[in-house]
Structure formats: C-alpha cells, structure tokens
Design an enzyme around this catalytic site. Sequence first.
Site: not given
Length: 438
Positions: A105-108, A111
């Site tokens: 997911a793009f949140k990688d 983060a």
Amino acid sequence: MKYYSTNKEAPIASLHEAVVKGLASDKGLYMPAEIKKLPDTFFEHIDKFTFQEIAFEVAKAFFGEDVEENALKGIVYDTLAFDCPVVPVEKNIYALELFHGPTLAFKDVGARFMARLLSYFIHKDDIKEEVNVLVATSGDTGSAVANGFLGVKGIHVYVLYPKGKVSKIQESQFTTLGQNITAIEVNGTFDDCQALVKNAFMDKELNHVMKLTSANSINVARFLPQAFYYFYAYAQLKTLNLHNNVVICVPSGNFGNITAGLFAQQMGLPIKRFIAANNANNIFYKYLETGIYSPKPSVQTIANAMDVGNPSNFARILDLYHGSHAEISNRISGATYTDEQIKNAIKECFRNNHYVLDPHGACGYQALKDGLSESEVGVFLETAHPAKFKQTVDKILDTEIGIPQKLADFMKGKKSAVELAADFNSFKAFLLQNKNAR
Ligand SMILES: *Cc1c(COP(=O)(O)O)cnc(C)c1O
C-alpha cells in the site's frame, strides 16, 4: 526549514521537533515555512531521471537544510527500493500503482521515510534513550509503520489494533515480525486503541520515564515524501508524450495523499487539476458543493481505509489556499461513491480492461470515468494491491485473485501479540514492564 502550525498558536518548530511531536501543541498540523519552486530545467529533463533521482531533488527542497546531503540521499534511495509504475488501464486512463512496497500500500513510502529520518536524528544528536513509537491502527497504517521501522536501531514500535476487527491478511503484516515490533491486541474498537495512544501521550509519569512519539499520517515525515511519486508519474507520462492536461485523481480519506500532490503542484509540477474521490464518507465533497465543512462520524464502507468523517489534512488544504473556497474548488473537484457503485466499478473495469482494482482505487478510476474530458489525460492513484482486500474483491468478481509472494510470506509467519483490555492503566503498566524487561 522551519515548521509552523496551521492553528498559528504553537511555537515554530525545527524539522526534528515537528517529526518527534507529530501534532503541534495547539493541535494544529505542521506546515513547512516555504514550498520551494523547482527550476524549469528540472521539469524539462525529468523524464531522463530515475525515481530515486527525482525524489532526491524533491527531498532536498524540503529537507536539504536539516539533513546532510549524503545522508538524505541514503534515506531517499533506501526508502524507494521499489517502483511506482504508471500502467495503462483504458483510453486516457492510467493507474499510478503505489502498491509495490513491502506491505502493498502507498503508506509504505511515508512510513519508511519517517523511520529512516528519525533514525538519522537519533544518531546525529546521539540520543541514547530508546524512542518508542505508538500507533493505533484499523489495518493499513499499522502494517506500513511496523514494516517501515522493522530492525531500526534505537526505536521500539507498539502497534495497537482492535481484536477481531482487522482482516487476517492485515493482522499478519504486523503480528509476525518480532524484533523491535510489539503488537497489542486490544479488546475493544479502533477508537479505544486511539484513545489509549492519546492518553499515553498525555500521561506525565509515562512521558517522564519513556520517550514517546507517534507515527500517524499527519506527521510531516510521513506526509511530505508522498509528493515524490507525483513527480515520477509526470516523468513517466512525459516519456509517453502524455504530459499535457494531466488530471490526477486521488482516493481520499484523511487527505494526506492528495495534499502532498497539491504541494507538488505548488513546487511547479504541471498538473492541470485534481479530483478527490471519496467513498460514502463525503465531507470534502459536500464542502466543495456548499462551502461549509461539517465533519460527521464515519460510516463503514468496503473502501475502509477511507472511512474518515473528519479528514485531518483538510487543515493543510485550507492553509495552503488561505481558506479560499473559490481557490480550492478551482483546483480540486470531488466525487463520492456508494459501496454498490464501487462494486460496479470493479466489475466493469475488470470486464472491459482485465485490470483488477482494489475498492479504494476503484473510487479513483470511476471518478475519472465520470469527470475526465476528451482532451485530458487521467491518472488515478491505485493505493493498495487488490489482494489486500481479497475477500471483498473475490466476491465482487466471482473469482480467486492471486496473492503476491510478499503477502503469502507474511501469512506463513507465526502470530505473536499481547492481549490487553481497553483500559489505560493496563496499557501503561504493560509499557513500563516491557521497558524494564528489555
Ligand atoms: C490510507 C489509505 C487511503 C487514504 O489516504 P489519505 O492520505 O488518508 O487520504 C486510501 N487508500 C488506501 C488503500 C489507504 O491505505
């Protein structure tokens, strides 16, 4: 670079302070004092550069004053160890696939960047005391943060999640890691988890003995790096000679992702306009229509990472355009979809293009179908791999979609989580005991 709060009542902060604090003391969101324009020559040659090279130029504009150049290069190159390709879906519609990172997911991106930046400051300032990251999750944030910080020295991560309320696939992504990651299974709801984390930040005794910080999506170190892939998307379109009249459509919940795109545009990236695609939680859509922002409790949908009733980054959008509704609706248009419409979009797109959308990307795809004119080139952000929502997608398409190896590997791992009641004193006692045990 200095950072000010959108509420304008907190002291100006350094990057290090803004990253460690997350939210400013007046409960506003941090904004960089300056959004630097990149030179025309950069955009003229952008298609000759790699993703990492492009991102490094963007990162220097924000972080160049606070992070030594070689270190920043290392942070950026290490963060972007995976591709974000632009993929054709149908005539004039392209997907920017942001799901090729470790948790799909793009949140990688945010983060991983935040973990490396925090680690840089810990070394630079020679902080001996362990830093503890607390994060409450309803699914996607916990996995991205846990994997982003996995193995980072000097930092311990506690992921709090509601027992029985996240999918097995999601749960496996933060309960099987070990090392510096502790998963806490709370007997309660996501709101209970969030309340435990908030109480911990306010508890004087706890903050006296432990260094606590948050890694939620409003943190500037998670938020700003999301600008990287907008530049890279443009570079890929330029290679295909499709870089005029570009419309970018972002499936939005807390509005961090789209706000990073708006920052990219302020830096000179030639994007014609943006579309914010909502599920049934359509507070922003209503704001565009009426000029009135009225937050509501969220409703549950099949695009659950966008189930947000009071999008925190709305404060940043207001600040960026000096509160002007006219300016905001000039740059961004809205769209909102029910679960039925999301299901239909997934079906239609698969039938016509053999492209499998996840429920979030489906909102973005449909908003382009509904809002793009003939002369425009549309790109929607495909924010997660459909296999992360396998049960939902399989049912809609009446098929069995494949599971990427990365995801299958998580599911093979052994679950390890500490079960706690939704009670602050138990949580506090656990944190203190765990600190002493290490
Ligand atoms: C977090 C998330 C979103 C929403 O992003 P915001 O920055 O909160 O608007 C959309 N899709 C997926 C898959 C997500 O995990």
